[in-house]
Write an enzyme that holds these catalytic residues in place. Structure first.
Site, PDB file in Angstrom:
ATOM      1  N   CYS A 103       6.236  -0.249   7.338  1.00  0.00           N
ATOM      2  CA  CYS A 103       5.819   0.957   6.620  1.00  0.00           C
ATOM      3  C   CYS A 103       6.983   1.415   5.758  1.00  0.00           C
ATOM      4  O   CYS A 103       8.125   1.453   6.225  1.00  0.00           O
ATOM      5  CB  CYS A 103       5.440   2.053   7.617  1.00  0.00           C
ATOM      6  SG  CYS A 103       4.924   3.588   6.827  1.00  0.00           S
ATOM      7  N   LEU A 104       6.689   1.790   4.529  1.00  0.00           N
ATOM      8  CA  LEU A 104       7.743   2.253   3.620  1.00  0.00           C
ATOM      9  C   LEU A 104       8.377   3.546   4.122  1.00  0.00           C
ATOM     10  O   LEU A 104       9.502   3.861   3.748  1.00  0.00           O
ATOM     11  CB  LEU A 104       7.180   2.439   2.206  1.00  0.00           C
ATOM     12  CG  LEU A 104       6.662   1.145   1.550  1.00  0.00           C
ATOM     13  CD1 LEU A 104       6.002   1.456   0.212  1.00  0.00           C
ATOM     14  CD2 LEU A 104       7.783   0.132   1.377  1.00  0.00           C
ATOM     15  N   HIS A 118      -4.139   1.381   8.028  1.00  0.00           N
ATOM     16  CA  HIS A 118      -2.785   1.947   8.050  1.00  0.00           C
ATOM     17  C   HIS A 118      -2.686   3.125   7.059  1.00  0.00           C
ATOM     18  O   HIS A 118      -2.114   4.169   7.391  1.00  0.00           O
ATOM     19  CB  HIS A 118      -1.801   0.821   7.694  1.00  0.00           C
ATOM     20  CG  HIS A 118      -0.367   1.212   7.530  1.00  0.00           C
ATOM     21  ND1 HIS A 118       0.632   0.750   8.365  1.00  0.00           N
ATOM     22  CD2 HIS A 118       0.266   1.999   6.607  1.00  0.00           C
ATOM     23  CE1 HIS A 118       1.799   1.253   7.967  1.00  0.00           C
ATOM     24  NE2 HIS A 118       1.604   2.007   6.905  1.00  0.00           N
ATOM     25  N   GLU A 119      -3.254   2.952   5.867  1.00  0.00           N
ATOM     26  CA  GLU A 119      -3.162   4.006   4.844  1.00  0.00           C
ATOM     27  C   GLU A 119      -4.041   5.210   5.192  1.00  0.00           C
ATOM     28  O   GLU A 119      -3.628   6.359   4.975  1.00  0.00           O
ATOM     29  CB  GLU A 119      -3.555   3.465   3.459  1.00  0.00           C
ATOM     30  CG  GLU A 119      -2.768   2.258   2.959  1.00  0.00           C
ATOM     31  CD  GLU A 119      -1.268   2.387   3.032  1.00  0.00           C
ATOM     32  OE1 GLU A 119      -0.755   3.509   3.134  1.00  0.00           O
ATOM     33  OE2 GLU A 119      -0.589   1.343   3.004  1.00  0.00           O
ATOM     34  N   GLN A 157       2.780   9.957   1.856  1.00  0.00           N
ATOM     35  CA  GLN A 157       4.144   9.420   1.884  1.00  0.00           C
ATOM     36  C   GLN A 157       5.002   9.913   0.726  1.00  0.00           C
ATOM     37  O   GLN A 157       6.231   9.838   0.793  1.00  0.00           O
ATOM     38  CB  GLN A 157       4.099   7.881   1.847  1.00  0.00           C
ATOM     39  CG  GLN A 157       3.493   7.267   3.093  1.00  0.00           C
ATOM     40  CD  GLN A 157       3.381   5.762   2.964  1.00  0.00           C
ATOM     41  OE1 GLN A 157       2.425   5.262   2.387  1.00  0.00           O
ATOM     42  NE2 GLN A 157       4.368   5.040   3.463  1.00  0.00           N
ATOM     43  N   GLY A 217       0.842  -1.191   0.000  1.00  0.00           N
ATOM     44  CA  GLY A 217       0.000   0.000   0.000  1.00  0.00           C
ATOM     45  C   GLY A 217       0.875   1.238   0.000  1.00  0.00           C
ATOM     46  O   GLY A 217       2.055   1.168   0.368  1.00  0.00           O
ATOM     47  N   HIS A 251      -2.242   7.416   7.462  1.00  0.00           N
ATOM     48  CA  HIS A 251      -1.274   8.312   6.802  1.00  0.00           C
ATOM     49  C   HIS A 251      -1.948   9.602   6.328  1.00  0.00           C
ATOM     50  O   HIS A 251      -1.397  10.691   6.483  1.00  0.00           O
ATOM     51  CB  HIS A 251      -0.631   7.636   5.589  1.00  0.00           C
ATOM     52  CG  HIS A 251       0.531   6.737   5.901  1.00  0.00           C
ATOM     53  ND1 HIS A 251       1.652   7.175   6.565  1.00  0.00           N
ATOM     54  CD2 HIS A 251       0.767   5.440   5.594  1.00  0.00           C
ATOM     55  CE1 HIS A 251       2.527   6.168   6.665  1.00  0.00           C
ATOM     56  NE2 HIS A 251       2.012   5.102   6.080  1.00  0.00           N
TER      57      HIS A 251
END
Ligand code: GNR
Ligand code: NI
Length: 168
Positions: free
Chosen positions: A94-95, A136-137, A53, A48, A140
């Site tokens: 997480c990226l 999670h997204e 991000q 994702g 963000h």
């Protein structure tokens, strides 16, 4: 298509609140942003990626939790509601927090409402990895990173580790 730069914790830009995509904003530019986000997510690799991000502060998420990486999902102006009172823990990464993993408690089952890349409303129920990923997204887009749910001590450790890594 182009690869986008991914912001890393504790970059303050990850705290930006994303604004809704308006009907007039469904342009070729938005389609290009979506394609670039998929390319960046698949290359990372990740399951994702939220627009926040990549320093683009609109309510836009791309997801693909399939093993075969052929089930792209675009969520614009997403909202979710829990389907019951059940919560479950899952190890998350997480990226924007490279090489760090921790257990996070999320709603087990949610209903998701969001626009797709053509601006059409989509509604679906999900659980498991997809449910964790959506939560999670959406975090963000609200300026929340999963490490915010950890103890202050763990947050401090991650912050120091990443600042060191970013200097290297
Ligand atoms: O690649 C990712 N894996 C992941 C695993 C468990 C729960 C959430 C995620 S999302 C993450 C990619 C990312 O940072 N998205 O914001
Ligand atoms: Ni993330």
């Amino acid at each position: 298509m182009s690869l986008l730069n991914i912001l890393e914790y504790p970059d303050p830009r990850l705290r930006t609140q994303a604004s809704p995509v308006t009907p007039e904003e469904f342009t070729d530019g938005l389609q290009k942003q979506i394609d670039d986000m998929f390319e960046t997510m698949y290359a990372a690799p990740g399951i994702g990626l939220a627009a926040t991000q990549v320093d683009y502060h609109k309510q836009l998420i791309v997801i693909d939790v399939s093993e075969t990486k052929d089930q792209p999902l675009v969520l614009i102006n997403p909202e979710y509601t829990p389907l019951d009172d059940e919560w479950e823990m899952m190890q998350e990464g997480c990226l924007s927090v490279p090489e760090y993993y921790a257990d996070v408690k999320r709603h087990t089952r949610i209903q998701v409402k969001a626009l797709d890349r053509d601006g059409q409303l989509q509604t679906f129920d999900c659980d498991g990895l997809l449910a964790h990923c959506v939560q999670h997204e959406v975090d963000h887009l609200r300026g929340i990173v999963f490490v915010d749910y950890l103890s202050r001590l763990k947050q401090e450790r991650v912050r120091k580790k990443l600042i060191k890594r970013q200097r290297a």
